[in-house]
Write a protein that holds these residues in place. Structure first.
Motif, PDB file in Angstrom:
ATOM      1  N   GLU A 139       5.646   8.071   3.627  1.00 49.41           N
ATOM      2  CA  GLU A 139       6.837   7.396   4.038  1.00 49.41           C
ATOM      3  C   GLU A 139       7.600   7.991   5.010  1.00 49.41           C
ATOM      4  OE1 GLU A 139      10.755   5.820   1.722  1.00 49.41           O
ATOM      5  OE2 GLU A 139       9.046   5.682   0.858  1.00 49.41           O
ATOM      6  N   VAL A 140       7.760   9.161   5.159  1.00 49.13           N
ATOM      7  CA  VAL A 140       8.624  10.162   6.121  1.00 49.13           C
ATOM      8  C   VAL A 140       7.529  11.276   6.542  1.00 49.13           C
ATOM      9  CG1 VAL A 140      10.697   9.760   4.993  1.00 49.13           C
ATOM     10  CG2 VAL A 140       9.540  11.565   4.420  1.00 49.13           C
ATOM     11  N   PRO A 141       7.924  11.650   7.781  1.00 52.99           N
ATOM     12  CA  PRO A 141       6.832  12.835   8.137  1.00 52.99           C
ATOM     13  C   PRO A 141       7.077  13.975   7.369  1.00 52.99           C
ATOM     14  CG  PRO A 141       8.411  12.024  10.065  1.00 52.99           C
ATOM     15  CD  PRO A 141       8.849  11.543   8.610  1.00 52.99           C
TER      16      PRO A 141
ATOM     17  N   PRO B 293       0.592  -1.218   0.192  1.00 50.62           N
ATOM     18  CA  PRO B 293       0.029  -0.013  -0.029  1.00 50.62           C
ATOM     19  C   PRO B 293       0.819   1.338   0.212  1.00 50.62           C
ATOM     20  CG  PRO B 293      -0.854  -1.605   1.775  1.00 50.62           C
ATOM     21  CD  PRO B 293       0.487  -2.123   0.990  1.00 50.62           C
ATOM     22  N   LEU B 294       1.910   1.225   0.769  1.00 48.87           N
ATOM     23  CA  LEU B 294       2.790   2.572   0.987  1.00 48.87           C
ATOM     24  C   LEU B 294       3.335   2.689  -0.493  1.00 48.87           C
ATOM     25  CD1 LEU B 294       3.465   4.624   2.950  1.00 48.87           C
ATOM     26  CD2 LEU B 294       5.425   3.268   3.579  1.00 48.87           C
ATOM     27  N   GLY B 295       3.867   1.571  -0.842  1.00 48.25           N
ATOM     28  CA  GLY B 295       4.458   1.529  -2.494  1.00 48.25           C
ATOM     29  C   GLY B 295       3.714   2.196  -3.431  1.00 48.25           C
ATOM     30  N   THR B 296       2.455   1.695  -3.350  1.00 51.09           N
ATOM     31  CA  THR B 296       1.564   2.283  -4.460  1.00 51.09           C
ATOM     32  C   THR B 296       1.327   3.773  -4.290  1.00 51.09           C
ATOM     33  OG1 THR B 296       0.464   0.200  -4.326  1.00 51.09           O
ATOM     34  CG2 THR B 296      -0.945   1.831  -5.112  1.00 51.09           C
TER      35      THR B 296
ATOM     36  N   ALA C   9       2.324   8.844  -6.791  1.00 51.34           N
ATOM     37  CA  ALA C   9       2.557  10.100  -6.707  1.00 51.34           C
ATOM     38  C   ALA C   9       3.788  10.728  -7.570  1.00 51.34           C
ATOM     39  CB  ALA C   9       3.017  10.575  -5.257  1.00 51.34           C
ATOM     40  N   ALA C  10       4.553   9.823  -7.826  1.00 50.14           N
ATOM     41  CA  ALA C  10       5.846  10.019  -8.536  1.00 50.14           C
ATOM     42  C   ALA C  10       5.294  10.021 -10.255  1.00 50.14           C
ATOM     43  CB  ALA C  10       6.860   8.823  -8.516  1.00 50.14           C
ATOM     44  N   LEU C  11       4.404   9.029 -10.413  1.00 51.28           N
ATOM     45  CA  LEU C  11       4.028   9.236 -11.908  1.00 51.28           C
ATOM     46  C   LEU C  11       3.138  10.434 -12.247  1.00 51.28           C
ATOM     47  CD1 LEU C  11       3.041   5.423 -12.503  1.00 51.28           C
ATOM     48  CD2 LEU C  11       5.255   6.557 -13.250  1.00 51.28           C
ATOM     49  N   ALA C  12       2.301  10.757 -11.195  1.00 49.67           N
ATOM     50  CA  ALA C  12       1.365  11.849 -11.498  1.00 49.67           C
ATOM     51  C   ALA C  12       2.344  13.037 -11.705  1.00 49.67           C
ATOM     52  CB  ALA C  12       0.459  12.263 -10.075  1.00 49.67           C
TER      53      ALA C  12
ATOM     54  N   HIS D 103      11.188   1.047  -3.260  1.00 48.39           N
ATOM     55  CA  HIS D 103      10.632   0.219  -2.201  1.00 48.39           C
ATOM     56  C   HIS D 103      11.283  -1.251  -1.996  1.00 48.39           C
ATOM     57  CE1 HIS D 103       7.630   2.667   0.026  1.00 48.39           C
ATOM     58  NE2 HIS D 103       7.710   3.682  -0.950  1.00 48.39           N
ATOM     59  N   GLU D 104      11.680  -1.524  -3.325  1.00 46.43           N
ATOM     60  CA  GLU D 104      12.421  -2.767  -3.020  1.00 46.43           C
ATOM     61  C   GLU D 104      13.702  -2.515  -2.305  1.00 46.43           C
ATOM     62  OE1 GLU D 104      12.933  -6.903  -3.182  1.00 46.43           O
ATOM     63  OE2 GLU D 104      11.465  -5.640  -3.832  1.00 46.43           O
ATOM     64  N   VAL D 105      14.383  -1.652  -2.530  1.00 45.74           N
ATOM     65  CA  VAL D 105      15.665  -1.004  -1.884  1.00 45.74           C
ATOM     66  C   VAL D 105      15.207  -0.954  -0.443  1.00 45.74           C
ATOM     67  CG1 VAL D 105      17.250   0.461  -1.500  1.00 45.74           C
ATOM     68  CG2 VAL D 105      16.756  -0.160  -3.768  1.00 45.74           C
TER      69      VAL D 105
END
Length: 309
Positions: free
Chosen positions: A241-243, A119-122, A127-130, A154-156
């Protein structure tokens, strides 16, 4: 379609005008034969359909899931070129969704399915693609290295988290995770080394954003990849993912004046120093990380020290 400029006639031998008016994408000839001749045509069909907003004809789309494994036979260098066109089309979000719908995502980016199951990766990738699509449509430059960094991050992060949970040192384990992920990806998509180096720099700078004490923020600001790494951090904040407070701090810090920057520093985040042996002078060495460079002094002139782990 051919156009005769003398008579201003369109020569249409395959019913293309009808397809254009119906907003329909159709292969010329038997789809199975054409896809077997060149499996990349499957990727192009999906990319073009998403880019110009047309539907793939059912007879053209039907064999794609069955023939998707043929993508494995495409040379990695050629596959990278196709992926770059796809991701920089200005419609990457729709195209990746269509790739999955047609059974083409697995094996194209081997780690993409794993990432999108988180879910977090999605949220991060969406957001990156948009953001990338918006920049392209606005005519702004986009870095392929940045985009691939987002797709593989996210794999890293997962491998890095596992390594730290085993008690491994943070920074060395991050670099090991980066190498493993890029090596696995290279088996399918030959990411050029010039992009690979930029990807690693964007990733490796992320832990340094958490260091907001002393001269470290100044040195990070002067890094040539700071802007890309900051944009990456902003996406991490947008996805949760971060504050967001960390992103806001860096947004303010990079535009603040010297006095405001001094007030923003967080001494409590400075690395704990080992106890000095008795009898030694208490004078701080020039370049210690627990104090910022005085106004007017270039942070790049400060002594570089190993970043904390």
């Amino acid at each position: 379609l051919y156009f005769d400029p003398t008579t201003e006639e369109i020569w249409d031998y395959v019913g293309g005008v009808t397809d254009v008016r119906a907003r329909r994408l159709k292969l010329i000839g038997p789809p199975v034969t054409r896809f077997r001749e060149d499996p990349v045509r499957m990727l192009r069909a999906v990319r073009l359909a998403a880019k110009v907003g047309v539907a793939i004809e059912p007879k053209t789309a039907a064999p794609i899931p069955k023939l998707a494994s043929l993508i494995q036979n495409v040379p990695p260098a050629r596959l990278f070129d196709e992926m770059q066109k796809l991701l920089l089309s200005g419609h990457a979000a729709e195209t990746l969704g269509s790739l999955r719908a047609h059974g083409l995502s697995h094996g194209l980016l081997p780690l993409l399915d794993v990432i999108l199951e988180q879910p977090l990766g999605t949220r991060f990738i969406d957001a990156a693609l948009a953001s990338t699509d918006a920049r392209i449509r606005a005519g702004k430059p986009v870095s392929p290295a940045f985009l691939f960094a987002t797709l593989l991050w996210h794999e890293v992060l997962q491998q890095w988290t596992v390594a730290k949970s085993r008690g491994e040192k943070a920074i060395p384990s991050l670099f090991e995770a980066m190498d493993r992920v890029l090596e696995a990806q290279a088996e399918r998509i030959a990411i050029p080394r010039r992009f690979e180096a930029n990807i690693k720099e964007i990733w490796s700078l992320q832990p340094r954003f958490e260091q907001r004490a002393g001269s470290r923020p100044y040195r990070l600001l002067e890094h040539e990849r700071f802007r890309a790494a900051y944009d990456f951090l902003a996406l991490r904040g947008q996805s949760g993912e971060v504050p967001q407070a960390l992103v806001d701090w860096w947004t303010r810090f990079q535009d603040a004046g010297e006095s405001e920057r001094q007030a923003m520093l967080k001494p409590d985040e400075a690395p704990k120093k080992g106890r000095r042996s008795r009898g030694r002078g208490r004078k701080r060495r020039e370049g210690d990380g627990d104090s910022a460079p005085p106004p007017g002094t270039s942070a790049a002139a400060a002594d570089e020290r190993s970043e904390p782990e």
